[in-house]
Design a protein around this motif. Structure first.
Motif, PDB file in Angstrom:
ATOM      1  N   GLY A 137      10.073   1.555   2.443  1.00  0.00           N
ATOM      2  CA  GLY A 137       9.078   0.686   1.091  1.00  0.00           C
ATOM      3  C   GLY A 137       8.701   1.981   0.135  1.00  0.00           C
ATOM      4  N   GLY A 138       8.486   3.706   0.800  1.00  0.00           N
ATOM      5  CA  GLY A 138       8.449   4.628   0.613  1.00  0.00           C
ATOM      6  C   GLY A 138       6.876   4.823   1.320  1.00  0.00           C
ATOM      7  N   TYR A 139       6.262   6.092   0.785  1.00  0.00           N
ATOM      8  CA  TYR A 139       4.800   6.491   1.094  1.00  0.00           C
ATOM      9  C   TYR A 139       3.860   5.497   1.078  1.00  0.00           C
ATOM     10  N   ALA A 140       3.497   5.395   0.036  1.00  0.00           N
ATOM     11  CA  ALA A 140       2.554   3.715  -0.637  1.00  0.00           C
ATOM     12  C   ALA A 140       2.302   2.470   0.514  1.00  0.00           C
ATOM     13  N   ALA A 141       3.639   2.336   0.916  1.00  0.00           N
ATOM     14  CA  ALA A 141       3.571   1.255   1.873  1.00  0.00           C
ATOM     15  C   ALA A 141       3.124   1.624   2.779  1.00  0.00           C
ATOM     16  N   PHE A 142       3.999   2.869   3.177  1.00  0.00           N
ATOM     17  CA  PHE A 142       3.704   3.615   5.249  1.00  0.00           C
ATOM     18  C   PHE A 142       2.749   3.458   4.842  1.00  0.00           C
ATOM     19  N   ARG A 143       1.442   4.377   3.794  1.00  0.00           N
ATOM     20  CA  ARG A 143       0.042   4.531   3.774  1.00  0.00           C
ATOM     21  C   ARG A 143      -1.103   3.244   4.128  1.00  0.00           C
ATOM     22  N   ALA A 144       0.191   2.183   3.095  1.00  0.00           N
ATOM     23  CA  ALA A 144      -1.252   0.824   3.133  1.00  0.00           C
ATOM     24  C   ALA A 144      -0.537   0.050   4.278  1.00  0.00           C
ATOM     25  N   HIS A 145       0.411   0.831   5.201  1.00  0.00           N
ATOM     26  CA  HIS A 145       0.409   0.006   6.590  1.00  0.00           C
ATOM     27  C   HIS A 145      -0.311   0.547   7.647  1.00  0.00           C
TER      28      HIS A 145
END
Length: 365
Positions: A137-145
């Motif tokens: 899902g991209g880095y932003a989605a990973f970071r949000a997780h």
């Protein structure tokens, strides 16, 4: 089905093209099952062979293995790799006993068998999770997780990143460098870690160092040895060497300079690795099975790998079972229980500390 057994360097261009095609995007797309990895291991492990499975339609599968004394078989580079199995065309079935006979094996033991190996499923003794950093899902989605699991974890890492930059210079990250000195630095850091923690130092084994150096120089359209480095100013403080196949990166040897340990450089490296890997088209990073705490910090989901053995009837197989089974069960109990792993880790570190006092210089800090 016909099965022929060859050395890796006897595989032709059409064989390698078929192998890559069979890998596809499923569990066998893992970098440790790529033909480039098997070829590299074959150059430093002369006992490595590949079983080529053929039907009337042509080649339908490839099974890399090593054959030891008494017909004891393992995956390539046993103890180093996080994905095992047979790479095959869709819907192919094979007879494990026929496969072992053709390979001259009395036993084939595995501890990271990937999913989808149906003929091998009845030989699985244990299935365990292998944590993955999901970047699809991209880095932003990973970071949000990651933040959703612990907001304070990311905040503390960012604080340490700012402190590292303030104290030692601008923090930068490089992904995909082909620097042999950088690789040797990571191996040296990792050796120091093994010694500090009482583990066997893998990099005292010449063929392992030679294998990583060979893989660093390996580049094809679908595969590459991948070195990443975290720097503060001009100073490397952490790094990692892994393998990339398509959109998958296999985590392998992360390490850092202990002089910078108060800044958590290993965790900072993993966070920035996710950012740069996502930007470079990598969709997942397999961190490998095991109960290490840093993996829980970044885990998005789990792959499942299996452990077990295929045995042909005979005295060699019985002897192997008697020697290996008690040790295997104890090791797995420790590896897959965080509390037992932490206790064993403390014991090993204490032993390493004692050795250092008794034999000055035995362990470098």
């Amino acid at each position: 089905m016909q099965i022929r057994v060859v050395r890796p360097d006897e595989l032709g261009a059409s064989d390698l093209e078929s192998w890559r095609g069979f890998q596809g995007t499923g569990a066998t797309a893992h970098p440790f099952l790529a033909p480039e990895f098997v070829l590299a291991v074959g150059r430093v492990r002369p006992q490595l062979r590949v079983a080529v499975l053929e039907e009337s339609v042509g080649t339908v599968g490839f099974f890399p293995f090593e054959r030891g004394p008494w017909g004891y078989g393992t995956p390539p580079a046993p103890g180093l790799t996080d994905a095992h199995g047979l790479v095959h065309a869709p819907d192919v079935e094979w007879d494990p006993q026929q496969l072992l006979r053709a390979c001259g094996l009395s036993v084939w033991e595995f501890d990271h068998l990937v999913d989808g190996q149906k003929p091998f499923e009845r030989f699985q003794a244990l299935r365990v999770p292998s944590p993955v950093m999901d970047l699809s899902g991209g880095y932003a989605a990973f970071r949000a997780h990651v933040r959703s699991r612990s907001k304070s974890f990311l905040s503390e890492l960012e604080r340490k990143r700012r402190a590292l930059g303030r104290d030692h210079g601008t923090v930068t990250f490089t992904l995909g460098t082909a620097d042999p000195d950088g690789l040797r630095r990571i191996m040296d850091w990792k050796s120091q870690q093994y010694q500090r923690t009482g583990r066997s130092d893998r990099f005292r084994v010449p063929w392992i160092r030679e294998l990583l150096e060979s893989l660093l120089d390996t580049r094809t359209e679908s595969f590459a040895g991948t070195l990443s480095v975290l720097r503060a100013g001009d100073t490397p403080v952490a790094g990692h060497f892994g393998l990339r196949s398509g959109s998958s990166l296999a985590g392998w040897f992360p390490a850092f300079d202990m002089e910078f340990r108060h800044y958590s450089p290993g965790l900072l490296h993993h966070l920035m690795l996710a950012e740069h890997a996502a930007a470079d088209g990598i969709l997942e990073i397999d961190m490998g099975r095991g109960a290490k705490g840093y993996k829980d910090c970044f885990r998005s989901r789990d792959l499942v790998v299996a452990e077990g053995r295929i045995v042909r009837r005979g005295p060699s197989a019985a002897l192997h079972w008697a020697r290996r089974e008690p040790v295997r069960r104890l090791r797995n109990r420790v590896l897959d229980d965080p509390r037992l792993y932490a206790a064993a880790d403390r014991v090993l570190k204490r032993a390493a500390s004692v050795r250092t006092r008794v034999v000055p210089g035995a362990v470098r800090s």
